[in-house]
Scaffold this active site. Structure first.
Site, short mmCIF file in Angstrom:
data_model
loop_
_atom_site.label_atom_id
_atom_site.label_comp_id
_atom_site.label_asym_id
_atom_site.label_seq_id
_atom_site.Cartn_x
_atom_site.Cartn_y
_atom_site.Cartn_z
N ASP A 45 2.38 -10.07 -5.96
CA ASP A 45 1.16 -9.07 -6.00
C ASP A 45 0.73 -8.84 -7.80
O ASP A 45 -0.31 -8.74 -8.00
CB ASP A 45 1.65 -7.61 -5.56
CG ASP A 45 0.45 -6.70 -5.76
OD1 ASP A 45 -0.51 -6.76 -5.13
OD2 ASP A 45 0.64 -5.63 -6.69
N LYS B 93 4.18 -2.93 -2.45
CA LYS B 93 5.08 -1.95 -3.12
C LYS B 93 5.99 -0.93 -2.74
O LYS B 93 7.03 -0.72 -3.07
CB LYS B 93 4.37 -1.89 -4.54
CG LYS B 93 3.91 -2.76 -5.44
CD LYS B 93 3.03 -2.75 -6.47
CE LYS B 93 1.58 -2.45 -6.09
NZ LYS B 93 0.29 -2.66 -6.88
N HIS C 67 1.54 7.75 -3.59
CA HIS C 67 0.49 6.83 -4.26
C HIS C 67 -0.78 7.11 -4.21
O HIS C 67 -1.33 7.40 -3.11
CB HIS C 67 1.01 5.20 -3.58
CG HIS C 67 0.19 4.37 -4.32
ND1 HIS C 67 0.84 3.37 -5.35
CD2 HIS C 67 -1.23 3.82 -4.30
CE1 HIS C 67 -0.23 2.59 -5.96
NE2 HIS C 67 -1.31 2.90 -4.98
N ARG D 257 -7.36 -10.92 -9.54
CA ARG D 257 -8.30 -10.20 -8.77
C ARG D 257 -9.33 -9.23 -9.94
O ARG D 257 -10.56 -9.17 -9.61
CB ARG D 257 -7.75 -9.12 -7.87
CG ARG D 257 -7.27 -9.99 -6.45
CD ARG D 257 -6.46 -8.92 -5.56
NE ARG D 257 -7.11 -7.66 -5.23
CZ ARG D 257 -6.39 -6.50 -5.09
NH1 ARG D 257 -5.08 -6.49 -5.18
NH2 ARG D 257 -7.18 -5.49 -4.76
N SER E 235 -1.65 -4.97 -1.41
CA SER E 235 -1.28 -4.74 -2.59
C SER E 235 -0.12 -3.42 -2.73
O SER E 235 0.90 -3.30 -3.44
CB SER E 235 -2.12 -4.82 -3.53
OG SER E 235 -1.81 -4.42 -4.88
#
Ligand code: URA
Length: 435
Positions: free
Chosen positions: A161, A187, A82, A168, A183
């Site tokens: 989220d 995931k 990620h 946000r 967040s």
């Protein structure tokens, strides 16, 4: 329980307990708490933070609002990589095939770009017929068959989220370290891969602008991962200039294909080799990071990764003929050349503005409903730190937007770099590795 009491507690710097966090996250997911109270709580977190236990409990609570994915049917060591997002960041599309060619199984859920950071799914969407919304069972089949698959986020994965991130984004609370950490990690944990690899971008084109903040974010995410018994490593990489030379969806895909033929930019190759090296270490395929990096570097000279990329695209319905002719695709109506105003050393000084420029050329979105122009973007003809001659082309701006806007594009382009008399020390792409 009243939401106003939870906002007040956070405003005063107190931590919320498990029941309160459950009330909050379920309320967000089920639309029971109004947006203005959710954003007031997010702003209180921005200023007051969360302690370690609260952050873990909050992450657990948001994961519990949706489904978790069972990857136990994957034959082999699964890796989920990620990136926290940057300009020109096409790393996953090179990482996937190189890691898979080294024997790892890459199982990844990716997002679309919003704001100045591009998204992997938008890049893949430029391939005709490519499908990113696969059922999990098909996703796992492709990972087992090809070695990699990338799909878009299912609606059931961490729904709290999804809703919170959108709020946000419009309430100046994206850059809260605990909120980013929870967040991303919610995931990754819901996804359940054997190894989570984080690429934390640091610099002017990223959420996190300095190394102190990047280290803090890495620590927060690693602590969450460890609390869930996850194997997790992080790289902090430089985002003061775009990664590689291409910014924009089809342009970046061209660069991915070039990289898989070992003709891509060196910063991208170094970043991918380090990430794959770490993954091999995590999988115990090698005993040192250096051995892992060497194995990954060697794989760049093999034909296997490109074959894997083609198979991945084909198995997800994409037209591989598009990849065959990717360097001969129709170009944008206008290619605006930005020339060096003087002779000297080129330094990209405002990567955020380069990201903004790519968005207004048509390559990104400013709202979720904007339509991306796949062939719009920026191609950097010269690299950061290089000596350039007066009037040589620094970058090309690819756009289909009307000529009326071109002066504005040029003015923004000239704010993104400087030409200096003195040779500058250039930061390496990998700033730190945290394990
Ligand atoms: N990416 C995410 O998924 N969440 C954040 O908060 C920031 C980047």
């Amino acid at each position: 329980m009243l939401m106003i009491d939870l906002i007040t507690k956070k405003k005063l710097g107190q931590s919320l307990n498990e029941d309160e966090l459950k009330f909050l996250t379920e309320g967000i997911a089920n639309q029971l708490i109004p947006d203005y109270q959710i954003t007031a709580w997010a702003m209180a977190v921005y200023f007051r933070g969360m302690n370690k236990d609260e952050l873990v409990a909050y992450t657990k609570a948001i994961i519990a609002t949706g489904e978790t994915i069972d990857l136990s049917q994957i034959n082999g060591f699964s890796v989920d990589k990620h990136s926290t997002g940057g300009v020109g960041d096409k790393t996953s599309l090179v990482f996937g095939p190189i890691a898979a060619a080294c024997g790892l199984k890459v199982a990844k859920i990716s997002g679309r770009g919003l704001g100045i950071t591009g998204g992997t799914i938008d890049k893949l969407d430029t391939i005709p017929n490519f499908k990113s919304d696969l059922a999990i069972i098909d996703f796992i089949k492709i990972v087992n068959k090809v070695g990699m698959s990338i799909i878009s986020q299912t609606t059931n994965l961490v729904p709290a989220d999804k809703k919170l991130y959108a709020l946000r984004d419009v309430s100046a609370t994206v850059d809260s370290l605990p909120l980013i950490a929870a967040s991303v990690m919610s995931k990754k944990i819901a996804m359940g891969a054997d190894l989570i690899l984080l690429d934390i971008k640091c610099g002017k084109g990223a959420f996190v602008q300095n190394i102190v903040m990047a280290r803090k974010l890495a620590r927060l995410m690693i602590n969450i991962g460890k609390a869930f018994n996850k194997k997790i490593y992080a790289i902090i990489s430089d985002m003061n200039k775009p990664l590689g030379q291409a910014v924009g969806n089809a342009l970046e895909l061209q660069e991915v294909i070039l990289s898989l033929k070992n003709k891509g930019p060196s910063d991208l190759k170094t970043l991918v080799s380090n990430l794959v090296g770490l993954a091999l270490l995590g999988a115990k395929e090698v005993t040192t990071l250096v051995a892992g990096i060497n194995k990954a570097n060697k794989m760049f000279t093999s034909e296997k990764p490109l074959e894997i990329f083609y198979q991945f695209v084909k198995n997800q319905g994409g037209d591989t003929q598009y990849l065959d002719k990717i360097d001969k695709l129709p170009t944008a109506n206008y290619i605006i050349k930005v020339k060096a105003p003087a002779t000297g050393y080129l330094i990209f000084t405002n990567n955020y503005a380069l990201g903004e420029l790519s968005v207004i050329l048509g390559a990104g979105r400013t709202t979720k409903t904007d339509i991306i122009d796949p062939i719009a973007g920026i191609y950097l003809k010269q690299v950061h730190g290089q000596k350039v001659e007066k009037d040589s082309i620094i970058m090309e701006l690819h756009t289909n937007k009307d000529q009326y806007f071109h002066q504005q594009f040029l003015e923004l382009a000239f704010t993104t770099f400087q030409i200096t008399n003195k040779k500058q020390n250039i930061k390496p792409i990998i700033l730190e590795i945290i394990m």
